[in-house]
Design a protein around this motif. Structure first.
Motif, short mmCIF file in Angstrom:
data_model
loop_
_atom_site.label_atom_id
_atom_site.label_comp_id
_atom_site.label_asym_id
_atom_site.label_seq_id
_atom_site.Cartn_x
_atom_site.Cartn_y
_atom_site.Cartn_z
N LYS A 114 74.16 66.20 30.59
CA LYS A 114 73.39 67.16 29.81
C LYS A 114 71.96 66.64 29.58
N THR A 115 71.83 65.37 29.17
CA THR A 115 70.51 64.78 28.96
C THR A 115 69.74 64.71 30.27
N ASN A 116 70.42 64.31 31.34
CA ASN A 116 69.77 64.21 32.64
C ASN A 116 69.21 65.58 33.07
N ASN A 117 70.01 66.63 32.89
CA ASN A 117 69.55 67.99 33.25
C ASN A 117 68.38 68.43 32.39
N LEU A 118 68.42 68.09 31.11
CA LEU A 118 67.33 68.42 30.20
C LEU A 118 66.03 67.74 30.66
N LEU A 119 66.12 66.45 31.00
CA LEU A 119 64.94 65.70 31.45
C LEU A 119 64.44 66.19 32.81
N ARG A 120 65.35 66.66 33.65
CA ARG A 120 64.97 67.19 34.97
C ARG A 120 64.06 68.41 34.86
N LYS A 121 64.18 69.15 33.76
CA LYS A 121 63.34 70.33 33.57
C LYS A 121 61.86 69.97 33.47
N SER A 122 61.57 68.76 32.97
CA SER A 122 60.18 68.34 32.83
C SER A 122 59.72 67.38 33.93
N SER A 124 60.58 66.64 38.18
CA SER A 124 61.35 66.85 39.41
C SER A 124 61.74 65.52 40.05
N ALA A 125 61.21 64.41 39.55
CA ALA A 125 61.52 63.09 40.12
C ALA A 125 62.93 62.63 39.77
N LEU A 126 63.57 63.25 38.77
CA LEU A 126 64.92 62.84 38.37
C LEU A 126 65.96 63.43 39.31
N ALA A 127 66.87 62.60 39.75
CA ALA A 127 67.93 63.04 40.67
C ALA A 127 68.99 63.84 39.93
N ILE A 128 69.55 64.82 40.61
CA ILE A 128 70.62 65.63 40.02
C ILE A 128 71.83 64.75 39.72
N ASN A 129 72.22 63.96 40.71
CA ASN A 129 73.37 63.06 40.56
C ASN A 129 72.89 61.63 40.36
N SER A 130 72.13 61.43 39.33
CA SER A 130 71.50 60.14 39.04
C SER A 130 72.54 59.06 38.75
N PHE A 131 72.24 57.85 39.19
CA PHE A 131 73.08 56.70 38.86
C PHE A 131 73.05 56.42 37.35
N HIS A 132 72.05 56.94 36.66
CA HIS A 132 72.00 56.80 35.19
C HIS A 132 73.24 57.46 34.57
N THR A 133 73.70 58.58 35.12
CA THR A 133 74.84 59.30 34.55
C THR A 133 76.16 58.58 34.79
N LEU A 134 76.12 57.56 35.65
CA LEU A 134 77.32 56.76 35.94
C LEU A 134 77.28 55.40 35.23
N GLY A 135 76.21 55.13 34.50
CA GLY A 135 76.08 53.82 33.86
C GLY A 135 75.75 52.73 34.87
N ARG A 136 75.00 53.11 35.93
CA ARG A 136 74.70 52.16 37.01
C ARG A 136 73.21 52.06 37.31
N ALA A 137 72.35 52.46 36.34
CA ALA A 137 70.90 52.42 36.58
C ALA A 137 70.14 52.13 35.29
#
Length: 185
Positions: A114-122, A124-137
Motif C-alpha cells: 500500500k505504501t509502495n503504491n502510494l509513493l509510486r503515484k509521485s 515513476s522510479a519506484l518499481a511495482i514489485n519492489s524488493f522493499h515490499t519483501l524486506g530485501r532493500a
C-alpha cells in the motif's frame, strides 16, 4: 638418497611447527575468529537512532536483528517485516569497503504494498514489485561519504541490485539478482 629424505623431513617438521605456532598464537587465533558485526542506523524520517550488534562472530543475534527490523519498518503504516539478514551484511561490508563506521542514514527500508503504491503515484522510479515490499532493500546514504563513492563500492560487492539516485541523494541496494541502474530524477 636417505640424506636428502632426512633433510626434507627435517624442513617439513620445522615448517609444520612454525605454522602451528603461528596458528595457535593469540594473533593467529584472533585473525581466524570472525568478529562481531555492528550497525549504527539513523532513520532520516523518524529521527530514531540505534547501534546494535546483529552478528556475534558465530551466529546472528536475535535481539539485534529485531532492533534492526523495527527501525527498517514501514513507518508510514507502522508495519514490521523480518528483513533479509543479508541486507544487513551488505551494509556492514559496504562500510568496511569504504573504511568508515559512520552511521547509515536510512531513508527507506521495508514498505508495505500500500505504501509502495502510494509513493509510486509521485515517482515513476519506484518499481511495482519492489524488493522493499519483501524486506530485501534499503535506500540510504552515509554522511560525509560522496554518493558516487558509495555507489562504486556497492557495485564492487556484486551482492545484489544497486541503484544510484544522485538528485535524490541516496543509494539503493537489495538482495536480489546482481544488476545496477542510475536515475537522475
Amino acid at each position: 638418497m636417505d640424506k636428502i629424505d632426512m633433510h626434507r623431513r627435517k624442513w617439513f617438521i620445522l615448517g609444520g611447527a612454525f605454522l602451528g605456532s603461528v596458528l595457535l598464537s593469540p594473533l593467529g587465533l584472533a585473525a581466524s575468529r570472525p568478529k562481531p558485526r555492528i550497525l549504527e542506523i539513523n532513520h532520516t524520517h523518524t529521527g530514531e537512532f540505534i547501534k546494535t550488534e546483529f552478528f556475534d562472530g558465530r551466529k546472528y543475534n536475535k535481539k539485534g536483528l529485531s532492533r534492526l527490523n523495527y527501525i527498517f519498518r514501514d513507518f508510514r503504516a507502522n508495519k514490521l517485516k523480518s528483513i533479509d539478514s543479508q541486507l544487513f551484511n551488505q551494509l556492514y561490508r559496504l562500510q568496511n569497503l569504504l573504511g568508515t563506521n559512520k552511521p547509515i542514514q536510512l531513508i527507506s527500508g521495508y514498505r508495505t504494498k500500500k505504501t509502495n503504491n502510494l509513493l509510486r503515484k509521485s515517482s515513476s522510479a519506484l518499481a511495482i514489485n519492489s524488493f522493499h515490499t519483501l524486506g530485501r532493500a534499503v535506500d540510504f546514504y552515509i554522511e560525509g561519504i560522496p554518493l558516487n563513492k558509495i555507489y562504486k563500492a556497492a557495485l564492487r560487492m556484486r551482492a545484489g541490485g544497486v541503484g544510484y539516485y544522485p538528485k535524490s541523494h541516496f543509494i539503493h541496494i537489495d538482495t536480489g539478482p546482481v544488476r545496477n541502474w542510475s536515475s537522475y530524477q
